[in-house]
Enzyme design. Structure first.
Site, PDB file in Angstrom:
ATOM      1  N   ASP A  30      -4.162 -12.804   3.942  1.00 49.71           N
ATOM      2  CA  ASP A  30      -5.406 -12.315   4.521  1.00 49.71           C
ATOM      3  C   ASP A  30      -6.628 -12.641   3.656  1.00 49.71           C
ATOM      4  OD1 ASP A  30      -4.307 -10.569   2.692  1.00 49.71           O
ATOM      5  OD2 ASP A  30      -4.298  -8.824   4.024  1.00 49.71           O
TER       6      ASP A  30
ATOM      7  N   HIS B  79       0.825  -1.226   0.000  1.00 50.63           N
ATOM      8  CA  HIS B  79       0.000   0.000   0.000  1.00 50.63           C
ATOM      9  C   HIS B  79       0.855   1.271   0.000  1.00 50.63           C
ATOM     10  CE1 HIS B  79      -3.603  -2.288   0.546  1.00 50.63           C
ATOM     11  NE2 HIS B  79      -3.248  -2.751   1.731  1.00 50.63           N
TER      12      HIS B  79
HETATM   13 ZN   LIG Z   1      -3.786  -7.174   2.944  1.00 53.96          ZN
END
Ligand SMILES: [Zn+2]
Length: 358
Positions: free
Chosen positions: A265, A142
């Site tokens: 995840d 990110h």
């Molecule tokens: Zn993630």
């Protein structure tokens, strides 16, 4: 008479590189002396280490050195790097989710530098194994050119991919199977035909980007492939996305190096997202990418740890991914006769650039 022992096949485990460093554990909300809970926590690496050391692989350690400014400015702005230096030693937040503890900047520099060190080992023809795993914290995908975001300070996989291009490669594949879209990585290579960024992610979801029609720009048009998937997707949906979009495009691109932004995840166990992947799915996806690497990249695959917030899901997923990538082994996972509409749509968009069935 031949002894039964000498007539058995050699059982030497395959070798692979391992990047890990105790300094990653010092990145903890509140600092090591006053730790507080945050999902991106040092225990994640304890789980990852259990996966690594429980696998049938002879690991060769690669020391992580702090990334140098030369390596970082390929994807991050000097102004942002200065702002990170300015918070070295402090405890603060860089966005609502992204903490800095007193030794976080040091850990982030080692994580980015660990990725370039792994890429160097993979690219050096005399250096041994063709696969490697980098256990890194903080994660990276990110992190934007000028902004920390979503638990990420420096974009480790992007620094590694850019390093490989700087070393002379012209085709690096980044496959991001973290459940979140790797907005930072996408932006950094948005206009580049040298790095093919492909992501499967829950959508709509954090960070909001990753629609199928985000495909890159200029010379990089078509070199970003997004496969946004509805919450609840399981092994069959991911397999369909691989078979219809990810693998045909990867095959045609013919990468010289494969990097996996390996988050865990999308595991059914993960508390931060709603996907339903089983552990064996990570072996299946890992083996598929290893086969792509065997075709055009001399088997070179780097597994770069991203997210994954359930410790059992992380350990099981990484253990399976290592089995797929390093050992080339996987069990069958579930499949569906008809590809979901969202997979068909992503394949259709990719088909504007790539000669795939759609
Ligand atoms: Zn993630």
């Amino acid at each position: 008479m031949r002894s039964i022992v000498t007539s058995l096949p050699m059982l030497t485990p395959p070798e692979a590189w391992l990047v890990d460093d105790a300094a990653f554990d010092a990145h903890v909300l509140g600092g090591p002396d006053h730790p507080a809970y945050h999902p991106e926590r040092p225990e994640r690496l304890t789980a990852a280490r259990a996966a690594v050391h429980g696998s049938k692989v002879a690991w060769q350690r690669v020391p992580a050195k702090p990334a140098e400014s030369n390596d970082l400015v390929r994807v991050h702005s000097p102004r942002y790097l200065e702002s990170l230096e300015a918070v070295r030693g402090e405890s603060t937040y860089l966005d609502a989710d992204t903490y800095v503890a007193p030794r976080s900047v040091e850990a982030a520099l080692l994580a980015a530098g660990g990725t370039t060190a792994l890429v160097d080992r993979l690219l050096d023809p005399t250096s041994g194994p063709s696969q490697g795993v980098a256990l890194l914290r903080p994660p990276g995908h990110h992190a934007r050119s000028e902004q920390a975001m979503g638990f990420c300070l420096l974009n480790n996989v992007a620094v590694g991919a850019a390093h490989a291009i700087a070393r002379g490669l012209s085709r690096v594949l980044v496959v991001d199977w973290d459940v979140h879209h790797g907005n930072g990585t996408q932006e950094m290579f948005w206009k580049s035909p040298n790095v093919l960024y492909m992501s499967l992610h829950q959508y709509p979801f954090y960070p909001g980007t990753g629609a199928a029609n985000e495909t890159g720009e200029g010379d990089g048009k078509g070199f970003t492939v997004n496969v946004p998937l509805s919450a609840g997707a399981g092994d069959d949906v991911y397999r369909s996305a691989f078979e219809r979009a990810i693998l045909p495009v990867a095959h045609e691109f013919a990468p010289e190096l494969v990097l996996i932004s390996a988050g865990f995840d999308a595991s059914a166990r993960d508390p931060l997202a709603q996907m339903r992947l089983s552990a064996p799915a990570f072996a299946w996806m890992g083996r598929a990418l290893r086969r792509i690497a065997d075709e055009s990249a001399q088997g070179r695959v780097g597994v770069i740890l991203e997210g994954g917030y359930d410790l059992v899901g992380l350990e099981g997923g990484l253990s399976a991914a290592i089995r797929g990538v390093v050992l080339g082994e996987a069990d069958e996972i579930s499949t569906s006769k008809e590809a979901p509409e969202e997979v068909k749509r992503a394949a259709k968009v990719a088909g504007r650039t790539w000669k795939i069935g759609g």
